[in-house]
Design a protein around this motif. Structure first.
Motif, short mmCIF file in Angstrom:
data_model
loop_
_atom_site.label_atom_id
_atom_site.label_comp_id
_atom_site.label_asym_id
_atom_site.label_seq_id
_atom_site.Cartn_x
_atom_site.Cartn_y
_atom_site.Cartn_z
N THR A 161 0.80 -1.22 0.00
CA THR A 161 0.00 0.00 0.00
C THR A 161 0.83 1.28 0.00
O THR A 161 0.30 2.34 -0.27
CB THR A 161 -0.95 0.02 1.21
OG1 THR A 161 -0.18 -0.14 2.40
CG2 THR A 161 -1.98 -1.09 1.10
N GLY A 162 2.10 1.17 0.31
CA GLY A 162 2.96 2.36 0.27
C GLY A 162 2.94 3.15 1.56
O GLY A 162 2.24 2.83 2.51
N THR A 163 3.71 4.22 1.56
CA THR A 163 3.91 4.99 2.78
C THR A 163 2.66 5.69 3.28
O THR A 163 2.52 5.91 4.47
CB THR A 163 5.02 6.05 2.59
OG1 THR A 163 4.67 6.89 1.49
CG2 THR A 163 6.35 5.39 2.36
N ARG A 164 1.73 6.05 2.39
CA ARG A 164 0.50 6.71 2.85
C ARG A 164 -0.32 5.80 3.76
O ARG A 164 -1.08 6.29 4.58
CB ARG A 164 -0.35 7.13 1.66
CG ARG A 164 0.22 8.31 0.94
CD ARG A 164 -0.73 8.75 -0.13
NE ARG A 164 -0.10 9.81 -0.90
CZ ARG A 164 -0.77 10.69 -1.58
NH1 ARG A 164 -2.08 10.63 -1.63
NH2 ARG A 164 -0.13 11.63 -2.24
N ALA A 165 -0.18 4.50 3.60
CA ALA A 165 -0.94 3.56 4.42
C ALA A 165 -0.54 3.60 5.89
O ALA A 165 -1.27 3.12 6.74
CB ALA A 165 -0.79 2.14 3.89
N THR A 166 0.61 4.19 6.18
CA THR A 166 1.03 4.28 7.59
C THR A 166 0.35 5.44 8.31
O THR A 166 0.49 5.57 9.52
CB THR A 166 2.57 4.45 7.69
OG1 THR A 166 2.95 5.67 7.05
CG2 THR A 166 3.29 3.27 7.07
N ALA A 167 -0.41 6.26 7.58
CA ALA A 167 -1.11 7.38 8.21
C ALA A 167 -2.14 6.85 9.20
O ALA A 167 -2.83 5.87 8.94
CB ALA A 167 -1.80 8.24 7.15
N THR A 168 -2.24 7.52 10.32
CA THR A 168 -3.15 7.11 11.38
C THR A 168 -4.59 7.05 10.91
O THR A 168 -5.36 6.20 11.36
CB THR A 168 -3.03 8.07 12.57
OG1 THR A 168 -1.67 8.18 12.94
CG2 THR A 168 -3.83 7.60 13.76
N LYS A 169 -4.95 7.90 9.97
CA LYS A 169 -6.36 7.95 9.55
C LYS A 169 -6.84 6.64 8.91
O LYS A 169 -8.02 6.34 8.92
CB LYS A 169 -6.60 9.12 8.59
CG LYS A 169 -5.96 8.98 7.24
CD LYS A 169 -6.28 10.21 6.38
CE LYS A 169 -5.66 10.08 5.01
NZ LYS A 169 -6.01 11.23 4.17
N TYR A 170 -5.93 5.82 8.38
CA TYR A 170 -6.32 4.55 7.79
C TYR A 170 -6.39 3.42 8.82
O TYR A 170 -7.10 2.45 8.64
CB TYR A 170 -5.37 4.14 6.66
CG TYR A 170 -5.36 5.13 5.52
CD1 TYR A 170 -6.49 5.35 4.76
CD2 TYR A 170 -4.22 5.87 5.23
CE1 TYR A 170 -6.50 6.27 3.72
CE2 TYR A 170 -4.20 6.78 4.20
CZ TYR A 170 -5.35 6.99 3.45
OH TYR A 170 -5.34 7.89 2.44
N GLY A 171 -5.62 3.53 9.87
CA GLY A 171 -5.66 2.56 10.95
C GLY A 171 -5.01 1.21 10.67
O GLY A 171 -5.15 0.28 11.45
N PHE A 172 -4.28 1.10 9.54
CA PHE A 172 -3.64 -0.19 9.24
C PHE A 172 -2.56 -0.54 10.27
O PHE A 172 -2.30 -1.71 10.53
CB PHE A 172 -3.01 -0.19 7.85
CG PHE A 172 -4.01 -0.09 6.73
CD1 PHE A 172 -5.17 -0.85 6.74
CD2 PHE A 172 -3.79 0.77 5.67
CE1 PHE A 172 -6.09 -0.76 5.71
CE2 PHE A 172 -4.70 0.86 4.63
CZ PHE A 172 -5.86 0.10 4.65
N ASP A 173 -1.94 0.47 10.85
CA ASP A 173 -0.90 0.23 11.84
C ASP A 173 -1.45 -0.52 13.05
O ASP A 173 -0.74 -1.24 13.73
CB ASP A 173 -0.27 1.54 12.29
CG ASP A 173 -1.27 2.48 12.95
OD1 ASP A 173 -2.37 2.70 12.38
OD2 ASP A 173 -0.96 3.01 14.04
N ARG A 174 -2.75 -0.40 13.29
CA ARG A 174 -3.38 -1.05 14.43
C ARG A 174 -3.19 -2.57 14.38
O ARG A 174 -2.93 -3.21 15.39
CB ARG A 174 -4.86 -0.71 14.45
CG ARG A 174 -5.61 -1.35 15.59
CD ARG A 174 -7.09 -1.00 15.57
NE ARG A 174 -7.76 -1.90 14.63
CZ ARG A 174 -8.66 -1.52 13.75
NH1 ARG A 174 -9.00 -0.27 13.64
NH2 ARG A 174 -9.23 -2.41 12.96
N TYR A 175 -3.32 -3.15 13.18
CA TYR A 175 -3.21 -4.60 13.05
C TYR A 175 -1.81 -5.08 13.38
O TYR A 175 -1.63 -6.07 14.10
CB TYR A 175 -3.63 -5.04 11.64
CG TYR A 175 -5.05 -4.66 11.34
CD1 TYR A 175 -6.10 -5.32 11.96
CD2 TYR A 175 -5.33 -3.61 10.48
CE1 TYR A 175 -7.41 -4.96 11.71
CE2 TYR A 175 -6.64 -3.24 10.22
CZ TYR A 175 -7.67 -3.91 10.83
OH TYR A 175 -8.95 -3.56 10.59
#
Length: 118
Positions: free
Chosen positions: A68-82
């Motif tokens: 997904t690239g670096t934008r996916a690390t933004a908190t607004k997407y919440g992918f970091d939660r997993y």
């Protein structure tokens, strides 16, 4: 493919745990240890399932960011939660202890010491 293997191993481990639970007070120390450890055939063990699921899960969550690239690390997407939740899970009940116990079982035929993690 790895996720299917982890799910299948976890399902088999759950069946062993359920069978042990149903034995209640009649469960022997040997039987309890065999539920916690892989059997001689390396099948259906709680520790093996946890170790595999942890490794596969960390690998998959890391790949999410690769795809997904670096934008996916933004908190607004919440992918970091997993990734964070899984990493916390693997550290709270350390996988390295599971791997050491598996090795001790395979190499020395030693059942795991009963602890809050086994």
């Amino acid at each position: 493919m790895e996720i299917q293997a982890a799910i299948a191993l976890a399902d088999q481990a759950a069946l062993k745990v359920q069978a042990a639970w149903e034995k209640d007070a009649e469960l022997t120390h040997q039987e309890r240890g065999e539920v916690a450890m892989p059997a001689a055939s390396f099948a259906n063990a709680v520790s093996a399932a946890k170790a595999l699921a942890s490794r596969v899960g960390i690998d998959i969550t890391n790949r999410v960011f690769e795809v997904t690239g670096t934008r996916a690390t933004a908190t607004k997407y919440g992918f970091d939660r997993y990734w964070r939740d899984l990493r916390t899970f693997t550290l709270h009940d350390p996988v390295d202890y599971k791997l050491r116990a598996i090795g001790d079982w395979v190499l020395n035929d030693q059942l795991p010491v009963i602890t809050q993690y086994s």
